[in-house]
Scaffold this active site. Sequence first.
Site, PDB file in Angstrom:
ATOM      1  N   GLU A 301      33.688  35.650  37.108  1.00 15.28           N
ATOM      2  CA  GLU A 301      33.149  36.414  38.232  1.00 15.28           C
ATOM      3  C   GLU A 301      31.618  36.437  38.207  1.00 15.28           C
ATOM      4  OE1 GLU A 301      36.177  39.664  39.403  1.00 15.28           O
ATOM      5  OE2 GLU A 301      34.265  40.707  39.339  1.00 15.28           O
ATOM      6  N   HIS A 330      51.400  24.301  20.769  1.00 17.38           N
ATOM      7  CA  HIS A 330      52.680  23.701  21.156  1.00 17.38           C
ATOM      8  C   HIS A 330      52.873  23.694  22.664  1.00 17.38           C
ATOM      9  CE1 HIS A 330      53.960  23.518  16.950  1.00 17.38           C
ATOM     10  NE2 HIS A 330      53.180  24.581  16.835  1.00 17.38           N
ATOM     11  N   LYS A 444      38.956  41.869  49.312  1.00 19.26           N
ATOM     12  CA  LYS A 444      39.192  43.303  49.497  1.00 19.26           C
ATOM     13  C   LYS A 444      39.147  43.643  50.981  1.00 19.26           C
ATOM     14  CE  LYS A 444      37.315  45.271  45.150  1.00 19.26           C
ATOM     15  NZ  LYS A 444      36.424  46.238  44.521  1.00 19.26           N
TER      16      LYS A 444
HETATM   17  O1  PA5 Z   1      33.513  43.213  38.005  1.00 21.46           O
HETATM   18  C1  PA5 Z   1      33.728  43.817  39.050  1.00 21.46           C
HETATM   19  O2  PA5 Z   1      32.872  44.522  39.577  1.00 21.46           O
HETATM   20  C2  PA5 Z   1      35.099  43.784  39.708  1.00 21.46           C
HETATM   21  O3  PA5 Z   1      35.944  42.837  39.212  1.00 21.46           O
HETATM   22  C3  PA5 Z   1      35.746  45.155  39.602  1.00 21.46           C
HETATM   23  O4  PA5 Z   1      35.885  45.488  38.229  1.00 21.46           O
HETATM   24  C4  PA5 Z   1      37.095  45.233  40.269  1.00 21.46           C
HETATM   25  O5  PA5 Z   1      37.051  44.693  41.566  1.00 21.46           O
HETATM   26  C5  PA5 Z   1      37.542  46.693  40.370  1.00 21.46           C
HETATM   27  O6  PA5 Z   1      36.597  47.434  41.063  1.00 21.46           O
HETATM   28  P1  PA5 Z   1      36.483  49.003  40.947  1.00 21.46           P
HETATM   29  O7  PA5 Z   1      36.196  49.367  39.532  1.00 21.46           O
HETATM   30  O8  PA5 Z   1      35.391  49.371  41.872  1.00 21.46           O
HETATM   31  O9  PA5 Z   1      37.803  49.567  41.380  1.00 21.46           O
END
Ligand code: PA5
Length: 475
Positions: A301, A330, A444
């Site tokens: 990410e 394996h 989202k």
């Molecule tokens: O790294 C990030 O910001 C995202 O992957 C969030 O962790 C994920 O979308 C969850 O978001 P939130 O903590 O706002 O619910």
Amino acid sequence: MNFRNKDWRNSMRLSVDYNYMMKKFIGEDGFKDAELNEMKEMAADAFDYVAENRGKGMMGWTELPYNQKEIVEDIIATAKEVRRKFKYFVVLGIGGSALGPNAVFNALCHLHYNELAPSKRKGPKFYVEDNVDPERMAALLDVIEPEKTCFNVITKSGATSETMTQYLIINDILTKSLGDKASENIIATTDQVKGNLIKLAKQHGYKTFTIPDGVGGRFSELCPVGLLPAAVLGLDIKALLAGAAYMDGVCNKPSIAKNPALACAVLQYMAMKRGKNVGVMMPYADSLKLMSDWYCQLWAESLGKNVTLDKKPCNVGQTPVKSLGVTDQHSQVQLYTEGPFDKVVTFLSVKEYRKEVKIPHGCEDIPDVAFLGGHTMNELIAAENKATAYALAKAGRQNYTIWLPQVNEFTLGELMYLFELQTAYAGAMFNIDTYNQPGVEAGKQATYALLGKKGYEAKREELDSAPAAEEKYIV
Ligand code: PA5
């Protein structure tokens, strides 16, 4: 844990062995010393960028090992109370709000923790629910007693549909059975001002912990997101933070030879530039299996971006792949050894496991089995780790090893901080925004539109007017 003792801390230092990234050991596909030297300037620039920006903007995570003294005491006190009052502890969250707590649980608790008798566990039964699969929610409700459960709702944005769905379901169940007292079973971990969860927390009087400004989801494990669940499990969160601070100190030089996080970032950057688009994370320890999940989110990410900071188009990043030694020897290692030259394998290797299991002598008349007797499983897993790294190198495949002297709170703090720094350095080398996630936000928003959320009508129209699926492409 003796983390206040300097000698002990130094004995727990993580190290990175990258011999098998080098031409001298693996041949054609490896790096020459001269090529690493050419990276010196870029590495130093990345180091400077991170050093100059630490604690600022979305780099609040760098300071977490140092600026949470009071919060840590509050967390420890709250955790004590949770352990006294509740039989179950459930994290409701997703992405960065779930992967860290789960990775730490897996690494530092008994591998069959929930099956242990209560007297053999330091905390309540523990679950991390990070999906909206209805079967999973139903399954959870089959094995817990909601009235005896503390639910830790974790969401930085306070707006994530998955987490808020879970909240709605749980809050409804609790309110029906406990009435006004339902709020005692919920702890909110969220942004101080933004989002819906903080409003709900204030309205219902939930015990609340704050995810600091400047700490994004995937960099949040060392704030209350990860610290509260860890403390509830009876883990030493001060040692976890001390490990992170120690690694910060280890990485305080702009030199590849001295800074292990910078070395990892440079090696991966160079590999990516040569088309190594797949990064395999392969711990040789079941306890570190879920560290791969946490790392995969952090790496994917943060680096998977299509535009640089100066708005130039780019498509960078590396696909992280989870693998487990020896299990996946394996299943996947055949591909890693003989398939395309598009991978770098990172081993997480443990010098001293917490248990030793002896292999008894037996089957003396079957030499292929008898040779195992008298060894330990520890020797076997270490030999298989070494053999796999060697076999990959022999096949000309780049791989390196991050060595953990042991798996404990301190070394885990080191490892997580190392990966965070590595990611920050790599993002700086690519000149991208390491901390945003527009690709996640897009999904989202489409979900909001599909479920009829107000304000997303235009998005809904866009989705409705997308070309319909054609029968001929469905078999
Ligand atoms: O790294 C990030 O910001 C995202 O992957 C969030 O962790 C994920 O979308 C969850 O978001 P939130 O903590 O706002 O619910």
